[in-house]
Motif scaffolding. Structure first.
Motif, mmCIF file in Angstrom:
data_model
loop_
_atom_site.group_PDB
_atom_site.id
_atom_site.type_symbol
_atom_site.label_atom_id
_atom_site.label_comp_id
_atom_site.label_asym_id
_atom_site.label_seq_id
_atom_site.Cartn_x
_atom_site.Cartn_y
_atom_site.Cartn_z
ATOM 1 N N ALA A 54 10.943 -0.402 -6.998
ATOM 2 C CA ALA A 54 11.739 -1.453 -7.637
ATOM 3 C C ALA A 54 11.632 -2.758 -6.856
ATOM 4 O O ALA A 54 11.460 -3.840 -7.431
ATOM 5 N N HIS A 55 11.731 -2.659 -5.528
ATOM 6 C CA HIS A 55 11.608 -3.846 -4.687
ATOM 7 C C HIS A 55 10.242 -4.508 -4.850
ATOM 8 O O HIS A 55 10.144 -5.736 -4.968
ATOM 9 N N ALA A 56 9.175 -3.715 -4.861
ATOM 10 C CA ALA A 56 7.824 -4.274 -4.928
ATOM 11 C C ALA A 56 7.631 -5.081 -6.202
ATOM 12 O O ALA A 56 7.034 -6.171 -6.184
ATOM 13 N N PHE A 57 8.156 -4.587 -7.323
ATOM 14 C CA PHE A 57 8.048 -5.325 -8.577
ATOM 15 C C PHE A 57 8.846 -6.624 -8.508
ATOM 16 O O PHE A 57 8.356 -7.697 -8.862
ATOM 17 N N ILE A 58 10.087 -6.544 -8.046
ATOM 18 C CA ILE A 58 10.963 -7.715 -8.021
ATOM 19 C C ILE A 58 10.423 -8.783 -7.071
ATOM 20 O O ILE A 58 10.356 -9.972 -7.414
ATOM 21 N N TRP A 59 10.010 -8.370 -5.874
ATOM 22 C CA TRP A 59 9.535 -9.354 -4.903
ATOM 23 C C TRP A 59 8.206 -9.963 -5.359
ATOM 24 O O TRP A 59 7.997 -11.173 -5.251
ATOM 25 N N GLY A 60 7.315 -9.136 -5.896
ATOM 26 C CA GLY A 60 6.029 -9.646 -6.338
ATOM 27 C C GLY A 60 6.171 -10.648 -7.465
ATOM 28 O O GLY A 60 5.522 -11.710 -7.463
#
Length: 419
Positions: free
Chosen positions: A326-332
């Motif tokens: 979830a973090h990787a999608f949001i930050w990217g």
């Protein structure tokens, strides 16, 4: 049906963006199929470990070699036509590959050459495609637009494509590449329907020295404090990420006790977490500033490395991977939006290519560090390295993150307008 489309792709984003999304999602499914089918093809032709490893090398080497040049072309030529030409080349290469497979005359060298050409063409297509959103969508809608594009990448390229590629390969060597050829061709036809606004066409530079054009993009990045810091952040955090993830399969086997099937499910959990990020992203960015989103994301990534370093439970590790996805999608998605808002249109390709170099350069350097640490210290050593490096950089970067998130509000360094 129209209600669903309007909810996923609001009318305010425009018809052109809908064609772009359709092309992107279609091509991403084809790319996801190739992620699994490419290595499987090489492994079916040879049991030489070095040759099999070259299939993986050919996935990340082309962006490092051709990324900057792809950025120059995106800023000099018609970006839509670059996407069409690059994906058209991929379709031709796939047709040749299919013909050789059908005739049972495909040597391993030809298979590797085909995989390399496919990835090189993908570098040019992806760089040009990444510059189209700011030309089609207003500044305030870039968050939503990039979320939709990233959701397609995550779902189709990462979650659906690889297992589908493996299933098709099991049915017959030709089928995954035939499916990819159809999807890539469909992507070309879809982007052909896209009409760029006349006032937003990329300014065409007069032919000149490619090195000079590359250096112009690099200088602009270095001189813009926020974009420079963003690129450095991406580089550093991909070094730490690459160190840990380079030995993830060994970690899963030796630390968590997972077999091959378990490892596949373990990595898929991260993509599932990304789907959660997709659903939460719009609501999150309406209530939380982009600066705080980035701060929280880097903290989550740092703690992910620590938690994986200390746990021996596959269930706990899977939960961690879900949150990390979830973090990787949001930050990217946030980092792409910040960069697109800050960079002048005629430099989008070159500055975007600097971002690509930061990503893949960090991954390559990190994988070397991770391999050495795992070999000489232990399989959890790369995760401790990733935690320590990430924590140090978060502390050093903390005050800068708000400035990065408001990069578009800062005065950009002067850049000559192309002739």
């Amino acid at each position: 049906m129209s209600t669903v489309v309007d909810k996923v792709l609001p009318a305010r984003l425009g018809t052109g963006f809908r064609w772009l999304v359709a092309s992107s999602w279609t091509s991403n499914l084809g790319d996801g199929i190739a992620v699994a089918a490419g290595p499987l093809l090489v492994a079916s032709l040879t049991d030489n470990a070095f040759l099999v490893s070259l299939a993986a090398l050919l996935r990340w080497a082309p962006p490092l070699v051709f990324g900057l040049y792809a950025g120059v072309l995106s800023d000099r030529l018609d970006r839509r036509r670059i996407v069409m030409a690059a994906d058209g080349l991929r379709a031709v290469v796939l047709c040749v590959l299919i013909a050789l497979l059908a005739a049972d005359r495909l040597p391993v060298a030809a298979a590797l050459a085909a995989l390399g050409l496919l990835t090189i063409a993908e570098v040019f297509a992806d760089n040009a495609a990444s510059t189209l959103s700011p030309m089609l969508v207003g500044r305030d809608d870039l968050v939503v637009a990039n979320a939709r594009l990233q959701a397609g990448y995550l779902t189709l390229n990462q979650l659906v494509g690889p297992p589908l590629g493996a299933v098709l390969f099991a049915a017959g060597l030709v089928w995954p590449f035939a499916a990819e050829a159809v999807l890539v061709t469909a992507g070309v036809l879809l982007v052909y329907r896209l009409a760029l606004p006349g006032t937003s066409r990329p300014a065409t530079e007069a032919p000149g020295n490619v090195r000079h054009a590359v250096m112009e993009g690099l200088r602009w990045t270095v001189r813009h404090p926020a974009v420079r810091t963003l690129s450095l952040t991406i580089l550093i955090f991909n070094v730490t990420f690459g160190a840990a993830w380079s030995v993830l399969v060994l970690y899963a086997q030796q630390r968590l006790g997972l077999d091959a099937v378990g490892f596949g499910l373990f990595t898929t959990v991260g993509a599932a977490g990304g789907l959660l990020g997709t659903g939460l992203y719009g609501r999150l960015t309406r209530h939380v500033s982009l600066g705080n989103v980035m701060r929280a994301g880097l903290i989550i990534e740092t703690l992910t490395h620590l938690a994986l370093a200390v746990t021996t439970s596959a269930w706990v590790a899977s939960a961690i991977m879900f949150v990390f996805g979830a973090h990787a999608f949001i930050w990217g998605t946030t980092s792409i939006t910040v960069r697109q808002r800050a960079v002048p249109e005629h430099l989008q390709g070159r500055v975007g290519s600097v971002n690509t170099i930061s990503v893949f350069g960090g991954l390559v350097a990190g994988s070397v560090i991770g391999g050495l640490l795992a070999t000489h210290v232990g399989v959890t050593a790369p995760f401790w390295f990733a935690f320590a490096g990430s924590a140090l950089f978060v502390v050093l970067l903390w005050r800068e993150l708000t400035r990065i998130a408001h990069a578009d509000e800062q005065q950009a360094p002067a850049a000559p307008t192309p002739a």
